[in-house]
Enzyme design. Structure first.
Site, short mmCIF file in Angstrom:
data_model
loop_
_atom_site.label_atom_id
_atom_site.label_comp_id
_atom_site.label_asym_id
_atom_site.label_seq_id
_atom_site.Cartn_x
_atom_site.Cartn_y
_atom_site.Cartn_z
N ASP A 215 0.84 -1.32 0.07
CA ASP A 215 0.18 -0.01 0.05
C ASP A 215 0.81 1.22 -0.04
OD1 ASP A 215 -2.37 -1.62 0.46
OD2 ASP A 215 -1.83 -1.79 2.32
N ASP A 254 -1.85 -2.45 -5.10
CA ASP A 254 -2.62 -2.96 -3.98
C ASP A 254 -3.38 -1.82 -3.54
OD1 ASP A 254 -4.29 -4.59 -2.25
OD2 ASP A 254 -2.36 -4.91 -0.88
N ASP A 258 -4.80 2.50 3.50
CA ASP A 258 -5.61 1.71 4.19
C ASP A 258 -5.43 1.60 5.57
OD1 ASP A 258 -6.18 0.40 1.73
OD2 ASP A 258 -5.04 -1.59 1.98
N ARG A 311 -13.77 1.32 -3.16
CA ARG A 311 -13.10 1.64 -2.03
C ARG A 311 -12.88 2.93 -1.44
NH1 ARG A 311 -9.10 -3.65 -1.19
NH2 ARG A 311 -10.64 -5.37 -1.95
#
Length: 435
Positions: A215, A254, A258, A311
């Site tokens: 990430d 990815d 997050d 997302r």
């Protein structure tokens, strides 16, 4: 059912004019002030989202002169992170520093051969029933481990990391804010890391898939984190530029940002998140209730989410407050959804603006993964007040969502009229735009 109601043009223009006039006045005469500021000494304001809870978030603002660093290379940056342990520190990044300047080849284990990897695990040879194994998979894994050690940078507690000027940040590195407390990231341009060695999983779906890791920023089990005025993007390596092997995209990205594994009290403000697929998880698994229940309290405000597939965020467990954000779905981009409603989540999404390209379904703004109520009020889609839950339930009746998150945010800064948000956020969000 009429779920979209157009307010009078005059009211919309008036609200937008108020926001625009306020912004122009705020920008006038601030250049000299901004140049004189020391961003490293600034702290999160009281009442500014979940990260202001309790004692708030101060990062490394109390650092003494010995623990203030200016870095121009990835190696210098990692050394500065390690220096002084958890003592308050300020790290100023000057220019764009590259975590993979030497190229992917530098991480390859001896004997690894990508063309041989493709030959060995071609579905016509290997099939789809068994995960890959053998010499080339072992060498791919060893190569991936080399990259992992090189591009991950662990951020300690009581740290502020800021970009110097208008074009400073990190290319290809992964910032790990893991099991620490009191961290600030500001004014950084962050280009998402490329996974040099994605793994082929022939059992992933009917056709198999390439799976990547890394990430851009991950907040993992950490508390009191403020992420402000950064630009996070795929940059030079958009998904559209990635090749296909075995008929599937060779996925090298990815997450972008997050927030997972019991992370708590996080404010994400005035950032620009652009041109990415799996953008932001808040809670990474349905099976992490022991870590996440009662945590994952996150505020998202005045961010621009543009050209994203999904997302923004996908939420599990957390009490997430999303207000005054601008969500832009551009023409011809791939688009799955914006808000993902996951297990035991309590999303409170109000006063946001959505700009959707022609043909994009408003019902797709929300995506139901598990039964969980949410509040979604006073949101505007293409200038119209829109009941997102009602639209979703009308267009996607098999995924009925329940209204009412069961809580109301109290830690909010000034809430601007959502009609003014597209102009306001697009002119002020992202790195190089602090004023």
């Amino acid at each position: 059912m009429n779920v979209q109601r157009r307010h009078g043009h005059a009211a919309v223009r008036a609200a937008a004019l108020v926001g625009c006039t306020t912004l122009v006045l705020s920008l006038t005469g601030t250049t000299a002030q901004a140049e004189a500021r020391d961003l490293g000494r600034e702290v999160l304001a009281a009442g500014d989202g979940w990260a202001s809870e309790g004692a708030g978030t101060t990062g490394g603002s109390a650092a003494d002169a010995e623990h203030v660093y200016t870095v121009t290379t990835w190696e210098e940056f990692k050394a500065a992170l390690k220096a002084g342990g958890d003592a308050p520190k300020i790290i100023k990044i000057k220019g764009m520093i590259d975590a993979v300047a030497q190229g992917c080849e530098a991480f390859e284990a001896e004997g690894y051969d990508f063309q041989q990897y493709l030959a060995d695990y071609d579905p016509a040879v290997w099939g789809h029933d068994t995960p890959v194994s053998g010499e080339q998979e072992d060498l791919r894994d060893a190569s991936a481990d080399n990259q992992d050690k090189a591009i991950k940078a662990s951020v300690p507690s009581n740290t502020t990391i800021v970009g110097v000027g208008e074009n400073s940040g990190i290319l290809g590195g992964s910032l790990q804010i893991k099991a620490v407390h009191n961290v600030i990231l500001r004014n950084l341009h962050i280009e998402a890391p490329i996974d040099c060695f994605p793994q082929w999983d022939p059992t992933d779906g009917a056709r198999g898939a390439w799976n990547s890791k890394y990430d851009g920023v991950v907040v993992y089990g950490s508390t009191h984190v403020w992420i402000d005025h950064n630009t996070l993007t795929d940059g030079r390596y958009p998904d559209s530029s990635l090749p296909k092997y075995f008929g599937e995209i060779y996925q090298q990205h990815d997450g972008l940002l997050d927030i997972v594994r019991g992370a708590n009290y996080v404010t994400v403000s005035w950032n620009s998140l652009e041109n990415h697929d799996k953008t932001m998880l808040i809670g990474n698994s349905d099976s992490t209730a022991a870590d996440d229940t009662g945590k994952l309290k996150v505020t998202l405000h005045h961010n621009r989410f543009k050209g994203l597939v999904e997302r923004a965020p996908r939420v599990r467990f957390g009490q997430v407050d999303s207000y005054n954000n601008h969500f832009v779905v551009t023409k011809d981009q791939s688009y799955g959804y914006t808000f993902g409603i996951g297990i035991e989540s309590r999303l409170y999404a109000t006063d946001n603006a959505f700009t959707l390209a022609p043909g994009v379904s408003v019902g797709k703004v929300l995506k139901k993964w598990k039964e969980a109520p949410l509040t979604a009020e006073n949101n505007y889609v293409n200038g119209r007040l829109t009941d997102l839950i009602a639209v979703h339930n009308a267009e996607i009746p098999g995924e009925t969502l329940q209204s009412g998150a069961g809580w109301k945010p109290t830690l909010r800064t000034h809430v601007h009229p959502p009609q003014a948000i597209p102009w306001l956020v697009d002119h002020r969000a992202g790195s190089g735009r602090l004023s």
